[in-house]
Design a protein around this motif. Sequence first.
Motif, PDB file in Angstrom:
ATOM      1  N   ASP A 179      -1.098  88.236  -7.374  1.00 31.67           N
ATOM      2  CA  ASP A 179      -0.796  89.633  -7.064  1.00 31.67           C
ATOM      3  C   ASP A 179       0.503  90.044  -7.759  1.00 31.67           C
ATOM      4  OD1 ASP A 179      -3.034  89.850  -5.498  1.00 31.67           O
ATOM      5  OD2 ASP A 179      -1.984  89.617  -3.585  1.00 31.67           O
ATOM      6  N   GLY A 180       0.450  91.186  -8.426  1.00 30.26           N
ATOM      7  CA  GLY A 180       1.616  91.680  -9.138  1.00 30.26           C
ATOM      8  C   GLY A 180       1.776  91.124 -10.537  1.00 30.26           C
ATOM      9  N   GLN A 181       0.992  90.093 -10.888  1.00 31.25           N
ATOM     10  CA  GLN A 181       1.019  89.559 -12.248  1.00 31.25           C
ATOM     11  C   GLN A 181      -0.093  90.192 -13.075  1.00 31.25           C
ATOM     12  OE1 GLN A 181       0.727  85.318 -11.221  1.00 31.25           O
ATOM     13  NE2 GLN A 181       2.865  85.078 -11.855  1.00 31.25           N
ATOM     14  N   LEU A 182       0.046  90.125 -14.393  1.00 30.70           N
ATOM     15  CA  LEU A 182      -0.873  90.815 -15.286  1.00 30.70           C
ATOM     16  C   LEU A 182      -1.282  89.919 -16.444  1.00 30.70           C
ATOM     17  CD1 LEU A 182       1.197  94.146 -15.475  1.00 30.70           C
ATOM     18  CD2 LEU A 182      -0.922  93.833 -14.171  1.00 30.70           C
ATOM     19  N   GLN A 183      -2.489  90.156 -16.941  1.00 29.61           N
ATOM     20  CA  GLN A 183      -2.962  89.515 -18.166  1.00 29.61           C
ATOM     21  C   GLN A 183      -3.580  90.590 -19.049  1.00 29.61           C
ATOM     22  OE1 GLN A 183      -2.745  86.537 -19.496  1.00 29.61           O
ATOM     23  NE2 GLN A 183      -1.759  85.469 -17.818  1.00 29.61           N
ATOM     24  N   PHE A 184      -2.866  90.967 -20.089  1.00 30.29           N
ATOM     25  CA  PHE A 184      -3.296  92.016 -21.013  1.00 30.29           C
ATOM     26  C   PHE A 184      -3.538  93.341 -20.290  1.00 30.29           C
ATOM     27  CE2 PHE A 184      -5.395  88.104 -22.962  1.00 30.29           C
ATOM     28  CZ  PHE A 184      -4.300  87.786 -23.738  1.00 30.29           C
ATOM     29  N   PRO A 185      -2.546  93.906 -19.640  1.00 27.03           N
ATOM     30  CA  PRO A 185      -2.742  95.206 -18.996  1.00 27.03           C
ATOM     31  C   PRO A 185      -3.103  96.267 -20.028  1.00 27.03           C
ATOM     32  CG  PRO A 185      -0.406  94.714 -19.198  1.00 27.03           C
ATOM     33  CD  PRO A 185      -1.140  93.467 -19.598  1.00 27.03           C
ATOM     34  N   TRP A 186      -3.947  97.209 -19.627  1.00 22.02           N
ATOM     35  CA  TRP A 186      -4.414  98.225 -20.575  1.00 22.02           C
ATOM     36  C   TRP A 186      -4.147  99.618 -20.025  1.00 22.02           C
ATOM     37  CZ3 TRP A 186      -5.364  96.558 -25.251  1.00 22.02           C
ATOM     38  CH2 TRP A 186      -5.912  97.444 -26.195  1.00 22.02           C
ATOM     39  N   GLY A 187      -5.122 100.218 -19.353  1.00 26.56           N
ATOM     40  CA  GLY A 187      -4.936 101.578 -18.855  1.00 26.56           C
ATOM     41  C   GLY A 187      -3.916 101.657 -17.734  1.00 26.56           C
ATOM     42  N   VAL A 188      -3.210 102.788 -17.663  1.00 28.07           N
ATOM     43  CA  VAL A 188      -2.207 103.039 -16.626  1.00 28.07           C
ATOM     44  C   VAL A 188      -2.391 104.467 -16.119  1.00 28.07           C
ATOM     45  CG1 VAL A 188       0.245 103.025 -16.040  1.00 28.07           C
ATOM     46  CG2 VAL A 188      -0.592 101.527 -17.843  1.00 28.07           C
ATOM     47  N   ALA A 189      -2.265 104.651 -14.807  1.00 23.42           N
ATOM     48  CA  ALA A 189      -2.353 105.989 -14.215  1.00 23.42           C
ATOM     49  C   ALA A 189      -1.384 106.078 -13.050  1.00 23.42           C
ATOM     50  CB  ALA A 189      -3.779 106.278 -13.746  1.00 23.42           C
ATOM     51  N   VAL A 190      -1.125 107.305 -12.605  1.00 27.19           N
ATOM     52  CA  VAL A 190      -0.287 107.530 -11.430  1.00 27.19           C
ATOM     53  C   VAL A 190      -0.975 108.541 -10.521  1.00 27.19           C
ATOM     54  CG1 VAL A 190       1.892 106.997 -12.578  1.00 27.19           C
ATOM     55  CG2 VAL A 190       1.031 109.336 -12.613  1.00 27.19           C
ATOM     56  N   ASP A 191      -0.659 108.467  -9.220  1.00 33.02           N
ATOM     57  CA  ASP A 191      -1.154 109.481  -8.299  1.00 33.02           C
ATOM     58  C   ASP A 191      -0.027 110.447  -7.955  1.00 33.02           C
ATOM     59  OD1 ASP A 191       0.435 108.262  -6.313  1.00 33.02           O
ATOM     60  OD2 ASP A 191      -1.253 107.169  -5.439  1.00 33.02           O
ATOM     61  N   ARG A 192      -0.326 111.409  -7.113  1.00 30.56           N
ATOM     62  CA  ARG A 192       0.653 112.458  -6.815  1.00 30.56           C
ATOM     63  C   ARG A 192       1.874 111.928  -6.072  1.00 30.56           C
ATOM     64  NH1 ARG A 192      -3.119 117.716  -5.128  1.00 30.56           N
ATOM     65  NH2 ARG A 192      -3.949 118.080  -7.232  1.00 30.56           N
ATOM     66  N   ALA A 193       1.696 110.800  -5.379  1.00 29.04           N
ATOM     67  CA  ALA A 193       2.816 110.195  -4.666  1.00 29.04           C
ATOM     68  C   ALA A 193       3.679 109.323  -5.569  1.00 29.04           C
ATOM     69  CB  ALA A 193       2.303 109.373  -3.485  1.00 29.04           C
ATOM     70  N   GLY A 194       3.264 109.151  -6.821  1.00 30.90           N
ATOM     71  CA  GLY A 194       4.026 108.328  -7.756  1.00 30.90           C
ATOM     72  C   GLY A 194       3.598 106.882  -7.803  1.00 30.90           C
ATOM     73  N   ASN A 195       2.560 106.498  -7.038  1.00 31.54           N
ATOM     74  CA  ASN A 195       2.057 105.130  -7.124  1.00 31.54           C
ATOM     75  C   ASN A 195       1.413 104.903  -8.485  1.00 31.54           C
ATOM     76  OD1 ASN A 195       2.678 104.358  -4.360  1.00 31.54           O
ATOM     77  ND2 ASN A 195       1.028 105.749  -3.768  1.00 31.54           N
ATOM     78  N   ILE A 196       1.457 103.662  -8.951  1.00 29.38           N
ATOM     79  CA  ILE A 196       1.047 103.317 -10.309  1.00 29.38           C
ATOM     80  C   ILE A 196      -0.181 102.402 -10.242  1.00 29.38           C
ATOM     81  CG2 ILE A 196       1.782 102.227 -12.466  1.00 29.38           C
ATOM     82  CD1 ILE A 196       4.724 102.715 -11.375  1.00 29.38           C
ATOM     83  N   TYR A 197      -1.185 102.706 -11.074  1.00 32.11           N
ATOM     84  CA  TYR A 197      -2.431 101.941 -11.123  1.00 32.11           C
ATOM     85  C   TYR A 197      -2.564 101.344 -12.517  1.00 32.11           C
ATOM     86  CZ  TYR A 197      -3.371 104.764  -6.972  1.00 32.11           C
ATOM     87  OH  TYR A 197      -3.281 105.364  -5.742  1.00 32.11           O
ATOM     88  N   VAL A 198      -2.859 100.051 -12.574  1.00 30.87           N
ATOM     89  CA  VAL A 198      -2.905  99.341 -13.858  1.00 30.87           C
ATOM     90  C   VAL A 198      -4.237  98.617 -13.998  1.00 30.87           C
ATOM     91  CG1 VAL A 198      -1.803  97.622 -15.337  1.00 30.87           C
ATOM     92  CG2 VAL A 198      -0.402  98.990 -13.764  1.00 30.87           C
ATOM     93  N   CYS A 199      -4.919  98.846 -15.129  1.00 30.75           N
ATOM     94  CA  CYS A 199      -6.099  98.052 -15.459  1.00 30.75           C
ATOM     95  C   CYS A 199      -5.630  96.688 -15.950  1.00 30.75           C
ATOM     96  CB  CYS A 199      -6.917  98.738 -16.540  1.00 30.75           C
ATOM     97  SG  CYS A 199      -7.893 100.129 -15.980  1.00 30.75           S
TER      98      CYS A 199
END
Length: 337
Positions: free
Chosen positions: A167-187
């Motif tokens: 959890d919280g680690q990444l392997q080749f992150p690609w797409g990134v998005a945010v919601d209205r509250a500022g939370n961050i979503y990572v593919c």
Amino acid sequence: MLSFRYSHTVGFYALNGRGFNNPVDVALGRDGKMFVANRAGADVAARMFYKRITVCNVDEEYFGEFSSGGTEDGQIMWPVSIAVDPDENIYVADEALQRISVFDRDWNFVRKWGSQGSGDGEFDRPAGMVLHPDGNLLVADALNHRVQRYTPEGRFLGAFGGPGAGDGQLQFPWGVAVDRAGNIYVCDWRNDRVQKFDASGEHLATWGGPGSGDGEFNRPAGVAVDGDGLVYVADWGNERVQVLTPDGGFLAKFRGESGVSQWGMDYFIANEDELEERHRANMEPGLDPWARDIPAEQSASVEKLFWGPSSVKVDDQGRIYVVEVCRARIQVYVKEP
């Protein structure tokens, strides 16, 4: 119950002008304006001119294009993502040149930053990119397995992530998005999942895992969040888009319903022989290959499906835009109750 209705298709394969050439991402500006990054295939000299940013709108009105292939200021080589700020400054991430290039609202080159490396402010294949509500820019740094944060001027502010499958680690992150509250979503591309972080980069949730079932992913490439908190994932390896609830539960999926865009129809009207070949190539079994009155929905029974969905975006009207690298188009959907 929510459903997702196909609206129309924007785009058509073209070397330049009214069309796309290996589009990889779209940024949504004001009044339905779209900025489409065209990667244009193999990087041989003949293709350099076809690398460009196409500017149009959701109704297929064409405004022009800017940039071209190359290594000079204002040029692009492997554009991979694009973002636009409220003033319509345009940011382009380039994974070959290891940099972010910035253009103003008149499409003039303004500045660039980045170089190859693993230190603060350096990149190893920058990928997805999004403007955070706080005005700063988030960039997925794929081969450094992290997300970096910058001011719009390119000043490094920090990073989160790190290589791994926890959890919280990444392997080749690609797409990134945010919601209205500022939370961050990572593919989390190589881990076949989507992770949610708070605005400071603290891990909140992990969704998905490898597979082709509902809520599973095969190399997710793009992510977007709408005003209701629904999460849209371009499930690249499974050739589909999945829709998740705000808590990560599976809600819906769709695989493509594309018809021919207006740009495409204009071309086929002027080139009837190619229209006939298209009908024959996409024929359903049992239909007469020489019939000239084949309904478009039958002739496009395969062509309507997603092929290489690399990015998904949503606008403030709830429209969903799915970019297809391999079919050189963007399918537009509408969310309906």
